[in-house]
Design a protein around this motif. Structure first.
Motif, PDB file in Angstrom:
ATOM      1  N   LEU A   1       0.840  -1.210   0.000  1.00 62.12           N
ATOM      2  CA  LEU A   1       0.000   0.000   0.000  1.00 62.12           C
ATOM      3  C   LEU A   1       0.874   1.260   0.000  1.00 62.12           C
ATOM      4  O   LEU A   1       0.529   2.261  -0.632  1.00 62.12           O
ATOM      5  CB  LEU A   1      -0.965  -0.027   1.189  1.00 62.12           C
ATOM      6  N   ARG A   2       2.009   1.214   0.717  1.00 62.76           N
ATOM      7  CA  ARG A   2       2.938   2.358   0.696  1.00 62.76           C
ATOM      8  C   ARG A   2       3.437   2.606  -0.722  1.00 62.76           C
ATOM      9  O   ARG A   2       3.547   3.747  -1.166  1.00 62.76           O
ATOM     10  CB  ARG A   2       4.163   2.047   1.563  1.00 62.76           C
TER      11      ARG A   2
ATOM     12  N   ILE B   1       1.911   1.802  -3.508  1.00 62.13           N
ATOM     13  CA  ILE B   1       0.815   2.356  -4.321  1.00 62.13           C
ATOM     14  C   ILE B   1       0.625   3.841  -3.996  1.00 62.13           C
ATOM     15  O   ILE B   1       0.422   4.661  -4.888  1.00 62.13           O
ATOM     16  CB  ILE B   1      -0.494   1.562  -4.101  1.00 62.13           C
ATOM     17  N   GLU B   2       0.750   4.187  -2.707  1.00 64.47           N
ATOM     18  CA  GLU B   2       0.663   5.609  -2.332  1.00 64.47           C
ATOM     19  C   GLU B   2       1.741   6.388  -3.083  1.00 64.47           C
ATOM     20  O   GLU B   2       1.483   7.494  -3.583  1.00 64.47           O
ATOM     21  CB  GLU B   2       0.856   5.739  -0.811  1.00 64.47           C
TER      22      GLU B   2
ATOM     23  N   ILE C   1       0.677   6.971  -6.641  1.00 64.90           N
ATOM     24  CA  ILE C   1      -0.305   8.055  -6.774  1.00 64.90           C
ATOM     25  C   ILE C   1       0.386   9.412  -6.656  1.00 64.90           C
ATOM     26  O   ILE C   1       0.080  10.354  -7.390  1.00 64.90           O
ATOM     27  CB  ILE C   1      -1.428   7.943  -5.706  1.00 64.90           C
TER      28      ILE C   1
END
Lengths: 93, 93, 93, 93
Positions: B15-16, B18-19, B22
């Motif tokens: 998730l980090r 993917i952050e 973005i």
């Protein structure tokens, strides 16, 4: 100048919001949220990303592709092929 | 404890990342990157999010749903309905 | 004349093949095939349908949209909006 | 007996209807229908196919996977892996 230049600030704001959604997902997993609740938020973030993509694509067709088409020649064909490949990647992702 | 608890650190790391993707998208738009290049990165981030969702779903079925099923009764039916609804949201997003 | 007119026979052949895939699915269910095998064939038919859609879309942009754009005016904007809506339906289906 | 056996007649009817939608698409292309109208029908057929897949998947989890899980052992893990792979194919198609 690109297709999205006129809406640049709106796109930047939307991307910031999606970044916040991903950070929220990180927090949910870190705090052991229920799997299904995490999945619901993943679907929401995915839809938000797709909406950005659809907006960029419409702007791109309305500006870059339309510009190349009105000039004609092989550059127009290339732009259409390139846009079609981007649409295919989007549909398959 | 949830289905994903055993892989929690790996999910947090993904998730980090993917952050970061973005944030990279934000920077690309801010620096007026070419629309198609932005779209390619949106597709990559979308696929990364979907891969997280598919992982969470497998963990959820293997733990929460399997646990409810082995206990039986209406709670098992409910878990299956809930997982199916999450799958449907994922397929449609 | 439409965008796909030049490839009409190829599209007709592909749609016949997809019709055969759906008939095959009917037969599999009728003969009690294993669920996962049915699902694998549903995914194959879905991908074949999407490939037809992506082809039609590229032809449409290369002909109808390009033609409207080179004529300019409100008809061009309308064609771009219409194509974008079709892309959005495709991405969300 | 499979997960979908209880609803077999309903699935057969839905697949017949989808076969009719594909035949309708063939007719539209044959009669030179407008590209966007063809695309709208392709999206409808794709959604109908996905709805069948989601139904089969729910039935499969509620029967085959649940049965394997309640028996336990390596067969249960295998069924869960197999179902997860089918979900992934569906999400990516």
């Amino acid at each position: 100048m690109h297709g999205y230049s006129g809406d640049k600030q709106a796109y930047l704001k939307r991307l910031r919001r999606i970044e916040g959604q991903i950070r929220g997902l990180h927090r949910m997993v870190d705090e052991d949220a229920y799997c299904i609740d995490v999945l619901t938020q993943v679907s929401a973030a995915t839809r938000a990303l797709q909406a950005v993509a659809l907006g960029l694509l419409e702007d791109h067709i309305a500006h870059c592709v339309a510009h190349a088409v009105s000039e004609g020649g092989p550059a127009a064909d290339e732009k259409i092929k390139e846009a079609s490949a981007a649409i295919a990647r989007l549909v398959r992702s």
